[in-house]
Design a protein around this motif. Sequence first.
Motif, PDB file in Angstrom:
ATOM      1  N   ARG A  22       0.371  -0.803   0.042  1.00 16.70           N
ATOM      2  CA  ARG A  22      -0.239   0.033   0.251  1.00 16.70           C
ATOM      3  C   ARG A  22       0.924   1.155  -0.338  1.00 16.70           C
ATOM      4  O   ARG A  22       0.937   2.095  -0.916  1.00 16.70           O
ATOM      5  CB  ARG A  22      -1.228  -0.141   0.666  1.00 16.70           C
ATOM      6  N   SER A  23       2.045   1.207   0.882  1.00 11.68           N
ATOM      7  CA  SER A  23       2.647   2.552   0.330  1.00 11.68           C
ATOM      8  C   SER A  23       3.712   2.679  -0.107  1.00 11.68           C
ATOM      9  O   SER A  23       2.998   3.591  -0.881  1.00 11.68           O
ATOM     10  CB  SER A  23       3.635   2.780   1.545  1.00 11.68           C
ATOM     11  N   ILE A  24       3.917   1.460  -0.972  1.00 15.65           N
ATOM     12  CA  ILE A  24       4.836   1.419  -1.982  1.00 15.65           C
ATOM     13  C   ILE A  24       3.387   2.183  -3.320  1.00 15.65           C
ATOM     14  O   ILE A  24       4.388   2.657  -3.940  1.00 15.65           O
ATOM     15  CB  ILE A  24       4.947   0.442  -2.570  1.00 15.65           C
ATOM     16  N   SER A  25       2.526   1.883  -3.197  1.00 11.91           N
ATOM     17  CA  SER A  25       1.600   2.057  -4.351  1.00 11.91           C
ATOM     18  C   SER A  25       1.208   3.439  -4.704  1.00 11.91           C
ATOM     19  O   SER A  25       1.218   4.476  -5.650  1.00 11.91           O
ATOM     20  CB  SER A  25       1.055   0.780  -4.569  1.00 11.91           C
ATOM     21  N   ARG A  26       1.132   3.787  -3.058  1.00 12.18           N
ATOM     22  CA  ARG A  26       0.865   5.596  -2.848  1.00 12.18           C
ATOM     23  C   ARG A  26       1.400   6.357  -3.369  1.00 12.18           C
ATOM     24  O   ARG A  26       1.551   7.210  -3.963  1.00 12.18           O
ATOM     25  CB  ARG A  26       0.265   5.204  -1.051  1.00 12.18           C
ATOM     26  N   ASP A  27       3.699   6.128  -2.987  1.00  9.18           N
ATOM     27  CA  ASP A  27       4.082   6.763  -2.918  1.00  9.18           C
ATOM     28  C   ASP A  27       4.498   6.598  -4.588  1.00  9.18           C
ATOM     29  O   ASP A  27       5.015   7.235  -4.912  1.00  9.18           O
ATOM     30  CB  ASP A  27       5.674   6.318  -2.218  1.00  9.18           C
ATOM     31  N   GLY A  28       4.754   5.437  -4.574  1.00 12.67           N
ATOM     32  CA  GLY A  28       4.737   5.185  -5.729  1.00 12.67           C
ATOM     33  C   GLY A  28       3.853   6.224  -7.517  1.00 12.67           C
ATOM     34  O   GLY A  28       4.225   7.084  -8.061  1.00 12.67           O
TER      35      GLY A  28
END
Length: 185
Positions: A106-112
């Motif tokens: 979730r963090s990677i997709s949000r920050d990506g």
Amino acid sequence: MPGLEQILASDYTLILAGLFLLALGAESLVHGAVSLALRLRVSPLLVGITIVAWGTSTPELIVSVNASMSGNYGIAGGNVVGSNIFNILLILGVVALSSPITAPPRSISRDGLFALAATGLFIWLALKQPTLGFNEGVLFLAVLAAMALFAYEVSLPVFYDLSDEDVHLLYQTILEAVNEIQSAG
């Protein structure tokens, strides 16, 4: 007057000294960032995308501002674009080869998505007009501030409920992992 060989030797010495100091500073930055994240009880990913990213981007900022102020606009823009390509492809590639990169999807997709949106905003503005000026600078800084605030708000629940003992244990574990990675590399 010094010869070309003396000038090159001096340049190589300065480059090596700069790289050594950069490596030393990077180690201090990682330890300080991990400590700060745990003391503030926020996600290390948040500290990575804010404080660490800003700290490691400071040399690029100085180079780009100096280049722009001296009329070398191509160097200023090329530094930004080249650095982002380098960070995504080379640095993530090397890190992934040396040790798996793990973070909540979730963090990677949000920050990506933030990274993709920032890149899209830059491309859209650059194609729309030949010059990025004051208004675009304000827009970029406002988007950066909004991203940092959003990332902070989202990361608060992650570590807020940890006890002091849990924070200390987590801190020690992360520092040991960082030391192992550094000694292996």
